[in-house]
Design a protein around this motif. Structure first.
Motif, PDB file in Angstrom:
ATOM      1  N   ILE A   1      54.041 -16.579  48.494  1.00 46.89           N
ATOM      2  CA  ILE A   1      55.175 -15.772  48.968  1.00 46.89           C
ATOM      3  C   ILE A   1      56.298 -15.780  47.930  1.00 46.89           C
ATOM      4  N   PHE A   2      56.548 -16.945  47.356  1.00 44.45           N
ATOM      5  CA  PHE A   2      57.618 -17.032  46.358  1.00 44.45           C
ATOM      6  C   PHE A   2      57.252 -16.253  45.084  1.00 44.45           C
ATOM      7  N   GLN A   3      55.999 -16.350  44.683  1.00 42.31           N
ATOM      8  CA  GLN A   3      55.586 -15.610  43.481  1.00 42.31           C
ATOM      9  C   GLN A   3      55.720 -14.113  43.686  1.00 42.31           C
ATOM     10  N   LYS A   4      55.280 -13.632  44.843  1.00 46.29           N
ATOM     11  CA  LYS A   4      55.324 -12.196  45.138  1.00 46.29           C
ATOM     12  C   LYS A   4      56.787 -11.721  45.201  1.00 46.29           C
ATOM     13  N   THR A   5      57.599 -12.500  45.874  1.00 44.05           N
ATOM     14  CA  THR A   5      59.008 -12.122  46.000  1.00 44.05           C
ATOM     15  C   THR A   5      59.694 -12.124  44.638  1.00 44.05           C
ATOM     16  N   TYR A   6      59.330 -13.107  43.814  1.00 48.69           N
ATOM     17  CA  TYR A   6      59.898 -13.190  42.470  1.00 48.69           C
ATOM     18  C   TYR A   6      59.559 -11.915  41.689  1.00 48.69           C
TER      19      TYR A   6
ATOM     20  N   PHE B   1      56.629 -22.871  40.054  1.00 46.93           N
ATOM     21  CA  PHE B   1      57.223 -23.051  41.377  1.00 46.93           C
ATOM     22  C   PHE B   1      56.805 -24.375  41.984  1.00 46.93           C
ATOM     23  N   ARG B   2      57.787 -25.043  42.570  1.00 47.81           N
ATOM     24  CA  ARG B   2      57.434 -26.125  43.476  1.00 47.81           C
ATOM     25  C   ARG B   2      58.158 -25.794  44.771  1.00 47.81           C
ATOM     26  N   VAL B   3      57.410 -25.461  45.761  1.00 51.48           N
ATOM     27  CA  VAL B   3      58.001 -25.034  47.026  1.00 51.48           C
ATOM     28  C   VAL B   3      57.385 -25.869  48.133  1.00 51.48           C
ATOM     29  N   GLU B   4      58.228 -26.413  48.980  1.00 53.66           N
ATOM     30  CA  GLU B   4      57.681 -27.284  50.020  1.00 53.66           C
ATOM     31  C   GLU B   4      58.518 -27.221  51.281  1.00 53.66           C
ATOM     32  N   PHE B   5      57.869 -27.516  52.389  1.00 52.58           N
ATOM     33  CA  PHE B   5      58.623 -27.704  53.628  1.00 52.58           C
ATOM     34  C   PHE B   5      59.210 -29.105  53.600  1.00 52.58           C
ATOM     35  N   TYR B   6      60.422 -29.230  54.124  1.00 59.10           N
ATOM     36  CA  TYR B   6      61.121 -30.496  53.982  1.00 59.10           C
ATOM     37  C   TYR B   6      61.849 -30.830  55.296  1.00 59.10           C
ATOM     38  N   PRO B   7      61.796 -32.105  55.709  1.00 58.11           N
ATOM     39  CA  PRO B   7      62.402 -32.453  57.009  1.00 58.11           C
ATOM     40  C   PRO B   7      63.914 -32.626  56.955  1.00 58.11           C
ATOM     41  N   PHE B   8      64.625 -31.566  56.706  1.00 62.58           N
ATOM     42  CA  PHE B   8      66.083 -31.626  56.813  1.00 62.58           C
ATOM     43  C   PHE B   8      66.470 -31.852  58.284  1.00 62.58           C
TER      44      PHE B   8
ATOM     45  N   SER C   1      63.461 -23.611  33.580  1.00 61.76           N
ATOM     46  CA  SER C   1      62.603 -22.517  34.060  1.00 61.76           C
ATOM     47  C   SER C   1      61.573 -22.975  35.093  1.00 61.76           C
ATOM     48  N   LYS C   2      61.926 -24.020  35.819  1.00 60.64           N
ATOM     49  CA  LYS C   2      61.107 -24.402  36.974  1.00 60.64           C
ATOM     50  C   LYS C   2      61.940 -24.211  38.226  1.00 60.64           C
ATOM     51  N   ILE C   3      61.312 -23.644  39.236  1.00 57.20           N
ATOM     52  CA  ILE C   3      61.998 -23.429  40.508  1.00 57.20           C
ATOM     53  C   ILE C   3      61.550 -24.508  41.485  1.00 57.20           C
TER      54      ILE C   3
ATOM     55  N   LEU D   1      66.759 -16.961  48.775  1.00 54.71           N
ATOM     56  CA  LEU D   1      66.926 -18.077  47.848  1.00 54.71           C
ATOM     57  C   LEU D   1      66.810 -17.617  46.394  1.00 54.71           C
ATOM     58  N   LEU D   2      65.816 -16.779  46.122  1.00 55.11           N
ATOM     59  CA  LEU D   2      65.632 -16.336  44.729  1.00 55.11           C
ATOM     60  C   LEU D   2      66.785 -15.431  44.294  1.00 55.11           C
ATOM     61  N   ALA D   3      67.253 -14.596  45.207  1.00 59.67           N
ATOM     62  CA  ALA D   3      68.392 -13.736  44.875  1.00 59.67           C
ATOM     63  C   ALA D   3      69.593 -14.604  44.519  1.00 59.67           C
ATOM     64  N   LYS D   4      69.749 -15.689  45.282  1.00 61.89           N
ATOM     65  CA  LYS D   4      70.875 -16.579  45.057  1.00 61.89           C
ATOM     66  C   LYS D   4      70.777 -17.221  43.669  1.00 61.89           C
ATOM     67  N   VAL D   5      69.595 -17.712  43.344  1.00 57.66           N
ATOM     68  CA  VAL D   5      69.462 -18.464  42.106  1.00 57.66           C
ATOM     69  C   VAL D   5      69.541 -17.530  40.880  1.00 57.66           C
ATOM     70  N   TYR D   6      69.140 -16.260  41.061  1.00 56.76           N
ATOM     71  CA  TYR D   6      69.208 -15.319  39.931  1.00 56.76           C
ATOM     72  C   TYR D   6      70.400 -14.361  40.043  1.00 56.76           C
ATOM     73  N   HIS D   7      71.327 -14.685  40.916  1.00 55.11           N
ATOM     74  CA  HIS D   7      72.559 -13.902  41.048  1.00 55.11           C
ATOM     75  C   HIS D   7      72.281 -12.425  41.316  1.00 55.11           C
ATOM     76  N   ARG D   8      71.387 -12.156  42.223  1.00 55.47           N
ATOM     77  CA  ARG D   8      71.123 -10.780  42.645  1.00 55.47           C
ATOM     78  C   ARG D   8      71.673 -10.588  44.048  1.00 55.47           C
ATOM     79  N   PRO D   9      71.989  -9.338  44.397  1.00 53.67           N
ATOM     80  CA  PRO D   9      72.457  -9.114  45.772  1.00 53.67           C
ATOM     81  C   PRO D   9      71.313  -9.345  46.760  1.00 53.67           C
ATOM     82  N   VAL D  10      71.639  -9.895  47.918  1.00 57.08           N
ATOM     83  CA  VAL D  10      70.633 -10.130  48.955  1.00 57.08           C
ATOM     84  C   VAL D  10      70.477  -8.836  49.758  1.00 57.08           C
ATOM     85  N   GLU D  11      69.254  -8.386  49.902  1.00 52.92           N
ATOM     86  CA  GLU D  11      69.027  -7.170  50.696  1.00 52.92           C
ATOM     87  C   GLU D  11      69.349  -7.429  52.159  1.00 52.92           C
TER      88      GLU D  11
END
Ligand code: ZN
Length: 228
Positions: free
Chosen positions: A8-13, A25-32, A44-46, A69-79
Motif C-alpha cells: 500500500i505504501f509503495q503504491k501510494t508513493y 520502506f519499513r512499515v509496521e503496526f505498532y501498539p500506541f 532515503s528510508k521511510i 503520512l507520505l504527503a506529510k513527509v514529502y510536503h505535499r498537500p493532503v487530498e
C-alpha cells in the motif's frame, strides 16, 4: 488477496511521486496508546508506524493513511478525499470503542508515579539536569516499573514517551548514586538519540561513552549492578 501495508505504501508513493526513486520502506503496526501514526524519512528510508488499532481497517482507509503520512513527509498537500475517509473511520463507533478500551489498558502507565518509596525519579532527573546539563534536557514523564524486572534496568517506552526504571532499585539497600547512574544513562540516550529498534534504543556510541565517564561514581555504580 489483501495487499500488505508495505505494498500500500509503495503504491501510494508512486501516485504521489511518479518518477522519483522508490525508497526503502519499513512499515509496521505498532501498539500506541492511541490512534497514532508516525512517519520518518532518514537516509532515503521511510519508517512508518501505524496504530495497531487500525490493523483491521479496510484497504482504502489504509491507503488514506499512507497518503496522509507520505504527503506529510514529502510536503505535499493532503487530498481532501483521503483526509475525510480517514477521519470518518477513526470517528466510527467501532474504532472509538476500541480506542477507549486500549487507552484504558495501555494508558494505565500514566497513572503510575515517579515517586517510589525511597527515590523520586523526576527529582533525581532534575538534579542531574542541573549538575551535568545546565538544565537543558527536556524531561519526559518517568515512572517505576510495574513489576520488579531484572531484565531491563531502565528503558524508554516510546508508546508512552516515558522512561521506565525497574522497581528493584527503589530500595534502601540501593545507594542513591546507582539510581542516579541509571537515570543519567537514560538522559544520555535523550541527548544522543538513535534510531529506535522496537522499543529499545540502547546504542552507546563513542560520544555517549565519553559523556558517561563524566559521571563520578560510574565505576562504583557499575560494580554494584554487576553484583545484582
Ligand atoms: Zn543504554
Amino acid at each position: 488477496m489483501r495487499p500488505s501495508l508495505h505494498e500500500i505504501f509503495q503504491k501510494t508513493y508512486r501516485e504521489l511521486r511518479p518518477r522519483a526513486p522508490m525508497p526503502q520502506f519499513r512499515v509496521e503496526f505498532y501498539p500506541f496508546a492511541n490512534v497514532n501514526n508516525t512517519i520518518r524519512l532518514r537516509d532515503s528510508k521511510i519508517h512508518a508506524r501505524i496504530s495497531d488499532l487500525l490493523e483491521g481497517a479496510p484497504g482504502n482507509v489504509l491507503e488514506a493513511i499512507a497518503h496522509i503520512l507520505l504527503a506529510k513527509v514529502y510536503h505535499r498537500p493532503v487530498e481532501a478525499a483521503h483526509a475525510s475517509r480517514f477521519r470518518r473511520y477513526v470517528a466510527s463507533k467501532d474504532i472509538r470503542a476500541k480506542t477507549h478500551l486500549v487507552r484504558q489498558m495501555r494508558g494505565s502507565k500514566r497513572m503510575q508515579s515517579p515517586r517510589g518509596l525511597f527515590y523520586d525519579l523526576e527529582q533525581i532527573f532534575d538534579e542531574l539536569n542541573v549538575r551535568f546539563f545546565h538544565g537543558l534536557v527536556g524531561r519526559p514523564p518517568m515512572t517505576w516499573s510495574q513489576d520488579r524486572s531484572r531484565r531491563s534496568l531502565a528503558h524508554y517506552d516510546p508508546a508512552h514517551n516515558t522512561i521506565v526504571v525497574s522497581r528493584i532499585f527503589d530500595h534502601a539497600r540501593v545507594p542513591r548514586y546507582v539510581v542516579e547512574y541509571i537515570v543519567y544513562h537514560e538522559m544520555l540516550h535523550l541527548r544522543h538519540p538513535v534510531k529506535l529498534r522496537g522499543s529499545r534504543r540502547c546504542v552507546h556510541g563513542p560520544e555517549f561513552q565519553a559523556e558517561e565517564k563524566l559521571f563520578p561514581e560510574l565505576e562504583k555504580a557499575k560494580a554494584f549492578l554487576r553484583r545484582l
